[in-house]
Scaffold this motif. Structure first.
Motif, PDB file in Angstrom:
ATOM      1  N   UNK A   1       0.837  -1.201   0.000  1.00 32.86           N
ATOM      2  CA  UNK A   1       0.000   0.000   0.000  1.00 32.86           C
ATOM      3  C   UNK A   1       0.872   1.252   0.000  1.00 32.86           C
ATOM      4  N   UNK A   2       1.887   1.279   0.852  1.00 25.44           N
ATOM      5  CA  UNK A   2       2.788   2.429   0.906  1.00 25.44           C
ATOM      6  C   UNK A   2       3.526   2.605  -0.414  1.00 25.44           C
ATOM      7  N   UNK A   3       3.903   1.505  -1.024  1.00 23.01           N
ATOM      8  CA  UNK A   3       4.607   1.571  -2.307  1.00 23.01           C
ATOM      9  C   UNK A   3       3.715   2.116  -3.423  1.00 23.01           C
ATOM     10  N   UNK A   4       2.413   2.008  -3.240  1.00 27.30           N
ATOM     11  CA  UNK A   4       1.473   2.435  -4.284  1.00 27.30           C
ATOM     12  C   UNK A   4       1.201   3.945  -4.260  1.00 27.30           C
ATOM     13  N   UNK A   5       1.647   4.652  -3.213  1.00 29.74           N
ATOM     14  CA  UNK A   5       1.394   6.088  -3.119  1.00 29.74           C
ATOM     15  C   UNK A   5       2.161   6.804  -4.231  1.00 29.74           C
ATOM     16  N   UNK A   6       1.440   7.523  -5.059  1.00 27.15           N
ATOM     17  CA  UNK A   6       2.070   8.217  -6.180  1.00 27.15           C
ATOM     18  C   UNK A   6       2.779   9.487  -5.716  1.00 27.15           C
ATOM     19  N   UNK A   7       4.025   9.684  -6.159  1.00 28.91           N
ATOM     20  CA  UNK A   7       4.698  10.948  -5.868  1.00 28.91           C
ATOM     21  C   UNK A   7       4.172  12.056  -6.782  1.00 28.91           C
ATOM     22  N   UNK A   8       4.457  13.280  -6.402  1.00 29.03           N
ATOM     23  CA  UNK A   8       4.032  14.427  -7.213  1.00 29.03           C
ATOM     24  C   UNK A   8       5.014  15.571  -6.983  1.00 29.03           C
ATOM     25  N   UNK A   9       5.231  16.370  -8.004  1.00 27.00           N
ATOM     26  CA  UNK A   9       6.157  17.499  -7.884  1.00 27.00           C
ATOM     27  C   UNK A   9       5.610  18.539  -6.915  1.00 27.00           C
ATOM     28  N   UNK A  10       6.491  19.067  -6.095  1.00 24.28           N
ATOM     29  CA  UNK A  10       6.138  20.150  -5.177  1.00 24.28           C
ATOM     30  C   UNK A  10       6.419  21.476  -5.892  1.00 24.28           C
ATOM     31  N   UNK A  11       5.420  22.326  -5.969  1.00 25.03           N
ATOM     32  CA  UNK A  11       5.563  23.596  -6.680  1.00 25.03           C
ATOM     33  C   UNK A  11       6.255  24.670  -5.852  1.00 25.03           C
ATOM     34  N   UNK A  12       6.106  24.596  -4.532  1.00 25.05           N
ATOM     35  CA  UNK A  12       6.685  25.610  -3.661  1.00 25.05           C
ATOM     36  C   UNK A  12       7.087  24.970  -2.348  1.00 25.05           C
ATOM     37  N   UNK A  13       8.315  25.191  -1.926  1.00 25.97           N
ATOM     38  CA  UNK A  13       8.746  24.715  -0.614  1.00 25.97           C
ATOM     39  C   UNK A  13       8.723  25.879   0.371  1.00 25.97           C
ATOM     40  N   UNK A  14       8.493  25.550   1.630  1.00 26.60           N
ATOM     41  CA  UNK A  14       8.449  26.553   2.682  1.00 26.60           C
ATOM     42  C   UNK A  14       9.405  26.155   3.798  1.00 26.60           C
ATOM     43  N   UNK A  15       9.753  27.135   4.637  1.00 27.42           N
ATOM     44  CA  UNK A  15      10.688  26.909   5.739  1.00 27.42           C
ATOM     45  C   UNK A  15      10.086  27.420   7.034  1.00 27.42           C
ATOM     46  N   UNK A  16      10.703  27.021   8.134  1.00 24.29           N
ATOM     47  CA  UNK A  16      10.222  27.415   9.457  1.00 24.29           C
ATOM     48  C   UNK A  16      10.132  28.934   9.588  1.00 24.29           C
ATOM     49  N   UNK A  17       9.020  29.380  10.168  1.00 23.90           N
ATOM     50  CA  UNK A  17       8.740  30.793  10.435  1.00 23.90           C
ATOM     51  C   UNK A  17       8.492  31.621   9.171  1.00 23.90           C
ATOM     52  N   UNK A  18       8.470  30.972   8.034  1.00 25.09           N
ATOM     53  CA  UNK A  18       8.116  31.696   6.812  1.00 25.09           C
ATOM     54  C   UNK A  18       6.673  32.173   6.919  1.00 25.09           C
ATOM     55  N   UNK A  19       6.422  33.365   6.437  1.00 27.33           N
ATOM     56  CA  UNK A  19       5.079  33.936   6.501  1.00 27.33           C
ATOM     57  C   UNK A  19       4.468  33.954   5.100  1.00 27.33           C
ATOM     58  N   UNK A  20       3.388  33.233   4.915  1.00 32.14           N
ATOM     59  CA  UNK A  20       2.676  33.213   3.642  1.00 32.14           C
ATOM     60  C   UNK A  20       1.601  34.298   3.676  1.00 32.14           C
ATOM     61  N   UNK A  21       1.342  34.968   2.550  1.00 30.12           N
ATOM     62  CA  UNK A  21       0.510  36.172   2.573  1.00 30.12           C
ATOM     63  C   UNK A  21      -0.998  35.927   2.558  1.00 30.12           C
ATOM     64  N   UNK A  22      -1.434  34.701   2.456  1.00 33.19           N
ATOM     65  CA  UNK A  22      -2.857  34.418   2.256  1.00 33.19           C
ATOM     66  C   UNK A  22      -3.600  34.341   3.588  1.00 33.19           C
ATOM     67  N   UNK A  23      -4.894  34.539   3.511  1.00 35.12           N
ATOM     68  CA  UNK A  23      -5.790  34.352   4.656  1.00 35.12           C
ATOM     69  C   UNK A  23      -5.361  35.184   5.880  1.00 35.12           C
TER      70      UNK A  23
END
Length: 245
Positions: free
Chosen positions: A130-152
């Motif tokens: 089951x774990x082997x069946x999980x499909x990977x996918x490209x990450x469009x944006x990486x974030x880091x600790x304490x990074x502030x995202x502007x949404x919401x």
């Protein structure tokens, strides 16, 4: 944030009724989903989103708190169906989401397999497949600790390792809300560490809980357990005490 919808999704797993709580966030420009369930959960996810008055195709961003199968299961399917959906994960977690590194949960299952009694091995083999069946996918944006995202109204990334090295929680200062992912769970009305026997680094997980005390949290949302009812800081302190005393 303008709107925060808890997508309580009930399902049967291992013969037991379970519930997970992805979160849908909305402001004037974005519709953001936090975590997305098991691999075959697109129909269940769609039903939950529609109940809140949205469509899956209206989601602009999907934040993955970590790469466990119940948090990123249908990620690849969602990205295929809605290519505009931006996938976001912590910089340490991205290689696992993308399949550039082997799933740590898969490594854990494989490393403990030989020590299992023979009667437990068929189920363990099924879990590994089951774990082997999980499909990977490209990450469009990486974030880091304490990074502030502007949404919401502003989203602060809180790196909460332990359960997984790149696990993140999300803090919303304007509403004093924390989306905890699996940093903590609610069991029988109390906070606890998520599956402590399977947590990759339990001491680190407890340190992450202690770190959450630095934030002024009035509303705590857990992936397993939903919205916590009670004094959040008191409950977090009690949880740290239980694991350090």
């Amino acid at each position: 944030m303008n709107h925060c919808h808890l997508l309580d999704i009930e399902f049967a797993y291992g013969g037991q009724k379970q519930t997970i709580t992805p979160v849908l966030l909305q402001d004037e420009d974005e519709v953001i989903l936090v975590d997305c369930g098991y691999p075959d959960f697109v129909p269940l996810l769609e039903q939950a989103v529609v109940r809140c008055g949205f469509r899956l195709g209206s989601i602009t961003k999907l934040i993955v708190t970590h790469h466990d199968m119940d948090h990123m299961g249908p990620l690849a399917a969602l990205k295929r169906a809605f290519p505009h959906m931006e996938i976001i994960a912590h910089e340490l977690e991205a290689p696992y989401v993308e399949g550039k590194k082997k799933s740590l949960r898969l490594e854990q299952a494989e490393s403990t397999f030989d020590a299992l009694p023979s009667e437990a091995k068929p189920q363990a083999e099924q879990f590994i497949r089951f774990l082997q069946s999980i499909e990977p996918v490209a990450v469009d944006r990486t974030v880091a600790d304490r990074e502030r995202l502007p949404w919401c109204g502003g989203i602060e990334i809180v790196h909460t390792p332990g359960h997984m090295p790149g696990h993140i929680s999300l803090y919303f200062p304007a509403s004093r809300t924390l989306i905890a992912g699996d940093a903590v769970v609610i069991e029988q009305g109390k906070l606890d560490i998520a599956n402590p026997q399977f947590t990759l680094d339990l001491e680190e997980a407890v340190r992450s809980v202690r770190r959450l005390l630095d934030y002024n949290v009035e509303r705590l949302i857990c992936y397993h357990g939903g919205c916590f009812h009670g004094d959040v800081k008191k409950a977090l302190r009690q949880l740290v005490h239980e694991y350090t005393s």
